[in-house]
Enzyme design. Sequence first.
Site, PDB file in Angstrom:
ATOM      1  N   SER A 140     -19.954 -18.861  -1.122  1.00  8.34           N
ATOM      2  CA  SER A 140     -20.021 -17.401  -1.278  1.00  8.34           C
ATOM      3  C   SER A 140     -20.123 -16.725   0.083  1.00  8.34           C
ATOM      4  O   SER A 140     -20.832 -17.214   0.969  1.00  8.34           O
ATOM      5  CB  SER A 140     -21.283 -16.996  -2.052  1.00  8.34           C
TER       6      SER A 140
ATOM      7  N   ASP B 214     -30.531 -15.125   1.248  1.00  7.54           N
ATOM      8  CA  ASP B 214     -29.342 -15.431   0.435  1.00  7.54           C
ATOM      9  C   ASP B 214     -29.218 -14.529  -0.795  1.00  7.54           C
ATOM     10  O   ASP B 214     -28.744 -14.962  -1.852  1.00  7.54           O
ATOM     11  CB  ASP B 214     -29.357 -16.914  -0.008  1.00  7.54           C
TER      12      ASP B 214
ATOM     13  N   HIS C 192     -22.481 -18.945   2.486  1.00  4.99           N
ATOM     14  CA  HIS C 192     -23.504 -19.833   1.897  1.00  4.99           C
ATOM     15  C   HIS C 192     -22.808 -20.881   1.015  1.00  4.99           C
ATOM     16  O   HIS C 192     -21.932 -20.544   0.222  1.00  4.99           O
ATOM     17  CB  HIS C 192     -24.507 -19.013   1.088  1.00  4.99           C
TER      18      HIS C 192
ATOM     19  N   ASN D 242     -22.773 -13.341   5.801  1.00 12.73           N
ATOM     20  CA  ASN D 242     -23.196 -14.747   5.806  1.00 12.73           C
ATOM     21  C   ASN D 242     -22.304 -15.542   4.872  1.00 12.73           C
ATOM     22  O   ASN D 242     -21.803 -15.018   3.879  1.00 12.73           O
ATOM     23  CB  ASN D 242     -24.659 -14.848   5.333  1.00 12.73           C
TER      24      ASN D 242
END
Length: 220
Positions: free
Chosen positions: A143, A152, A116, A114
Amino acid sequence: MGDESRSKCRAVCFISGNGTNLQAIIDNINDKALQIDLISVISDNPKAKGLDRAEKEGINTKIIDDSSFQNRKDFDECFEKEMIALNPDLIILAGYMKILSRSFCLRFTGRILNIHPSLLPKYKGLNTHQRVIDDQEELHGASVHFVTPELDDGPVIIQYQFNIENHDDRHSLQEKVQRGEYIIYSKAIQWFSEDRLSFESEKLCLDGAPLSEPRIIKKS
Ligand code: GAR
């Protein structure tokens, strides 16, 4: 998976909106800076602009919209089944705004990345740029992390950092963060595709050694 004789990393990208990160990934694939096979782009939002970007490149697209399901459980199950059938090496979340089910995250642990828009572990969740301004932070960035069931919260692989300037507002921060995202996301994806990066048995490793701190790229 780096050298030509090995098969390419089969990746699926999940999006919900504009898809500029997806576009950067596609551009890097086309420029041969990224050696992955992007087999499908999946969106929960039928109007996501990223779907047009994928279709323009001839990439298979699919909409899995939760409003067409009776409940969230049915949606989650369909989504998981879809991925089991596709069995990608890597799932790339690129502005995918739905929270993945715990079962999904556990099944694909070590295979979901992911991006973020904050310097995790700070500013998980939404509205990160405004919250950074409200807190008068000096540093901001983006990040890339492996996904775990907690939002997250997975181990951070690489960050892009820059100093916030007096005149910055949430729009300029978003622009700066996104410029950095395009750099660090492809880097992490390429490391994964070359088998240099892994997250197994809760251990994050890069180039055969534990990665205790994320790699940092500073805005030049
Ligand atoms: C990106 O900035 C990404 O970091 C963020 O959404 C944006 C998507 O932009 N993701 C999240 O906030 C996930 N929690 P894009 O659709 O233009 O790539």
